[in-house]
Design an enzyme around this catalytic site. Structure first.
Site, PDB file in Angstrom:
ATOM      1  N   ASP B  26       0.838  -1.200   0.000  1.00 27.01           N
ATOM      2  CA  ASP B  26       0.000   0.000   0.000  1.00 27.01           C
ATOM      3  C   ASP B  26       0.870   1.246   0.000  1.00 27.01           C
ATOM      4  O   ASP B  26       1.821   1.335   0.797  1.00 27.01           O
ATOM      5  CB  ASP B  26      -0.873   0.049   1.268  1.00 27.01           C
ATOM      6  CG  ASP B  26      -2.116  -0.822   1.152  1.00 27.01           C
ATOM      7  OD1 ASP B  26      -2.287  -1.476   0.122  1.00 27.01           O
ATOM      8  OD2 ASP B  26      -2.910  -0.826   2.108  1.00 27.01           O
ATOM      9  N   LYS B  83      -8.209   0.595  -5.176  1.00 26.94           N
ATOM     10  CA  LYS B  83      -9.398   0.006  -4.547  1.00 26.94           C
ATOM     11  C   LYS B  83     -10.673   0.728  -4.953  1.00 26.94           C
ATOM     12  O   LYS B  83     -10.719   1.957  -4.982  1.00 26.94           O
ATOM     13  CB  LYS B  83      -9.277   0.090  -3.015  1.00 26.94           C
ATOM     14  CG  LYS B  83      -8.208  -0.811  -2.406  1.00 26.94           C
ATOM     15  CD  LYS B  83      -8.251  -0.707  -0.893  1.00 26.94           C
ATOM     16  CE  LYS B  83      -7.043  -1.340  -0.226  1.00 26.94           C
ATOM     17  NZ  LYS B  83      -7.023  -2.811  -0.338  1.00 26.94           N
ATOM     18  N   GLY B 155      -5.363  -3.080   8.755  1.00 23.68           N
ATOM     19  CA  GLY B 155      -5.032  -1.929   9.599  1.00 23.68           C
ATOM     20  C   GLY B 155      -4.789  -2.258  11.057  1.00 23.68           C
ATOM     21  O   GLY B 155      -4.739  -1.361  11.889  1.00 23.68           O
ATOM     22  N   ARG B 167      -6.058 -20.560   6.873  1.00 24.14           N
ATOM     23  CA  ARG B 167      -6.234 -21.952   7.315  1.00 24.14           C
ATOM     24  C   ARG B 167      -7.623 -22.463   6.922  1.00 24.14           C
ATOM     25  O   ARG B 167      -7.775 -23.612   6.515  1.00 24.14           O
ATOM     26  CB  ARG B 167      -6.069 -22.056   8.835  1.00 24.14           C
ATOM     27  CG  ARG B 167      -4.626 -22.127   9.280  1.00 24.14           C
ATOM     28  CD  ARG B 167      -4.540 -22.721  10.676  1.00 24.14           C
ATOM     29  NE  ARG B 167      -3.193 -22.708  11.202  1.00 24.14           N
ATOM     30  CZ  ARG B 167      -2.306 -23.685  10.977  1.00 24.14           C
ATOM     31  NH1 ARG B 167      -2.631 -24.727  10.234  1.00 24.14           N
ATOM     32  NH2 ARG B 167      -1.102 -23.598  11.489  1.00 24.14           N
ATOM     33  N   GLY B 216      -3.034  -7.696   8.110  1.00 24.22           N
ATOM     34  CA  GLY B 216      -2.366  -7.913   9.392  1.00 24.22           C
ATOM     35  C   GLY B 216      -0.892  -8.228   9.309  1.00 24.22           C
ATOM     36  O   GLY B 216      -0.226  -8.376  10.331  1.00 24.22           O
ATOM     37  N   GLY B 237      -0.354  -3.759   3.955  1.00 26.16           N
ATOM     38  CA  GLY B 237      -1.042  -2.474   3.933  1.00 26.16           C
ATOM     39  C   GLY B 237      -0.291  -1.465   4.761  1.00 26.16           C
ATOM     40  O   GLY B 237       0.656  -0.839   4.307  1.00 26.16           O
ATOM     41  N   SER B 238      -0.689  -1.357   6.015  1.00 24.58           N
ATOM     42  CA  SER B 238      -0.101  -0.352   6.900  1.00 24.58           C
ATOM     43  C   SER B 238       1.276  -0.773   7.397  1.00 24.58           C
ATOM     44  O   SER B 238       2.040   0.056   7.883  1.00 24.58           O
ATOM     45  CB  SER B 238      -1.040  -0.137   8.085  1.00 24.58           C
ATOM     46  OG  SER B 238      -2.385  -0.096   7.645  1.00 24.58           O
TER      47      SER B 238
END
Lengths: 200, 296
Positions: B26, B83, B155, B167, B216, B237-238
């Site tokens: 990102d 997005k 996030g 999983r 995550g 992402g973050s």
């Protein structure tokens, strides 16, 4: 043929399993090549499609550049799409990623446009006839030096060439069922044919 | 001129195949995009705000300003994704017109439609969609998604939901393949998936689409964990630009994704990284605050 040919696929990033599947379909033994030791164990090497900047960085990190340059002095190498870019002597208007310089070709990255312009087309390949080719954000070869031989062009853009042990395509034979290009590559690696005789 | 066939399944899905084993990062401007490209990202996701900031600021999260997306497209030569809100086919058409290489119909943005997703088969540009289980994955594929990613919880910098979803998808694929063909119609009904696609999974013995992990990933070890669990690659992402040293984190996560089974290398990559992004405990989020609940 005696023992199966061992074909390595550079496995740092990209369409590795697709190439390994093609190797298997072609009756050869596939090996994922991640480092210098792996490279020593194969009869031929494929540089797969992927992102050439990413692949270039990971090849440098593994210090594989000189080994790959030495490899093609005695053994065949197939580069597809990003793999073709890595083989180039120079990239038009861009110093990154530093190519391996395996072949006397000058290459333009993303030469056919962005993803929405990516396409399939029927391509006339020298000695093989028409082949359905898959181009994804593909490069093209802007010019070839005296040592390199053009095998296919599309809209006056060179998309397949060879020089000595190195064979490159701007498209993805691993995403099609047609095995002619792979079979040609294997024939090169077994020394079974003179330059540019396709097995039809 | 040879006839050119654009937007075929082979072209749209093939693009995702070229991204395998890679990291998609990102970014919110040209400077971050260049850092990501130099670090070896296989693509960047152009956004107005990273998920952690979207979470913090609240309000409605929409498609990014076209100027940001164009700035990122000019800055790098690697593919650029962007997005669109779930169900917002006009945002998607705008992104296609801008020339982005992949659209993420994403739960990170506020949904525009709480019942229907975009009919993605109508587009030349390929789509990636999130999933938490096999039924959701195959519904998105039925609508024309060309690539999947497990959702995780965006996030948060907390890998637990990404692990849960990966999983679950992998486990359901294995369970499906172990069933006999006469059980598959009922399975399709139970998981809410198109029967033909359930059959296709059985025939192939795996998901027909590339499936990345997302939501995550904050460290090289997190990325390697997701690859170990069967991800084809990772979205971060973050995790990069909310860390103390984005350049170092970006490079380390790229290398960790490639060498995910080489623990000595992972140890070296995990040394002196500086502080990762601040994480969030999932239990601290109410159901309404969980982005993963978006999507139908």
């Amino acid at each position: 043929m005696g023992a199966k040919r061992r074909i390595g696929v550079l496995a740092l990033q990209g369409a590795v399993s697709e190439h390994l599947d093609m190797v298997k379909r072609g009756g050869c033994a596939g090996l994922a090549v991640k480092n210098r030791a792996d490279l020593g164990a194969v009869d031929a090497l494929i540089l797969p499609g992927g992102e050439s900047t990413t692949l270039g960085r990971l090849i440098r990190e593994q210090e594989l550049e000189d080994d790959i340059r030495a490899f093609v002095k005695t053994r065949p190498l197939l580069g597809t799409c990003a793999g073709l870019i890595l083989c180039a002597r120079e990239l038009v208007g861009d110093a990154r990623p530093r190519p391996l310089g395996l072949m006397d070709i000058s290459v333009e990255r993303n030469g056919f446009g962005r993803q929405r312009e990516s396409f399939e087309a029927d391509l006339e390949v020298e000695g093989a006839g028409s082949i359905r080719a898959v181009f994804i954000r593909a490069p093209f070869i802007q010019s070839v030096g005296v040592g390199a031989r053009v095998l296919a062009s599309l809209d006056d853009k060179i998309v397949m060439a060879e020089q000595g042990n190195v064979l490159v395509t701007a498209f993805h034979p691993e995403l099609a069922d047609d095995m002619r290009i792979f079979n040609y590559f294997v024939a090169k690696s077994s020394g079974a044919l003179a330059e540019s005789h396709f097995l039809l | 001129m040879n006839k050119k066939y654009t937007g075929t399944d082979t072209i749209k899905r093939g693009m995702a195949r070229m991204q395998k084993g890679g990291v998609i990062m990102d970014v919110v401007n040209a400077e971050q995009a260049k850092i990501a490209e130099a670090a070896g990202a296989v693509a960047v996701m152009a956004l107005e705000r990273v998920p952690a900031d979207i979470r913090a600021s609240g309000g409605v999260a929409r498609m990014a300003d076209a100027a940001i997306i164009e700035e990122v497209m000019r800055a790098v030569s690697i593919p650029v994704m962007a997005k669109a809100r779930i169900g917002h086919m006009v945002e998607a058409r705008i992104l296609e017109a801008l020339g982005v290489d992949y659209i993420d119909e994403s739960e990170v943005l506020t949904p525009a439609d709480e019942e229907f997703h975009i009919l993605k088969t109508d587009f030349t540009v390929p789509f990636v969609c999130g999933c938490r289980d096999l039924g959701e994955a195959l519904r998105r594929m039925g609508e024309g998604a060309s690539m999947l990613r497990t959702k995780g919880e965006p996030g948060t910098g907390n890998i637990v939901e990404a692990v849960r979803h990966m999983r679950r998808v992998q486990g359901q694929v294995a369970a499906l393949c172990a069933k006999s063909k006469d059980e598959l119609m009922t399975l399709a009904k139970e998981i809410g998936a198109p029967y033909e696609l359930v059959l296709e999974v059985k025939t192939l013995g795996k998901l027909p689409l590339v499936n990345f992990a997302a939501g995550g990933v904050a460290t090289p070890a997190d990325a390697a964990l997701m690859m170990t669990l069967g991800a084809d690659g990772v979205f971060v992402g973050s995790g990069i630009f909310k860390s103390a040293n984005p350049e170092k984190f970006a490079k380390a996560i790229v290398s960790a994704t490639t060498h995910y089974q080489d623990y000595a290398t992972l140890a070296a990559l995990s040394r002196d990284l500086g502080a990762p992004m601040q994480g969030l405990e999932i239990a601290s989020l109410s159901r309404e605050q969980r982005m993963q609940e978006r999507g139908w």
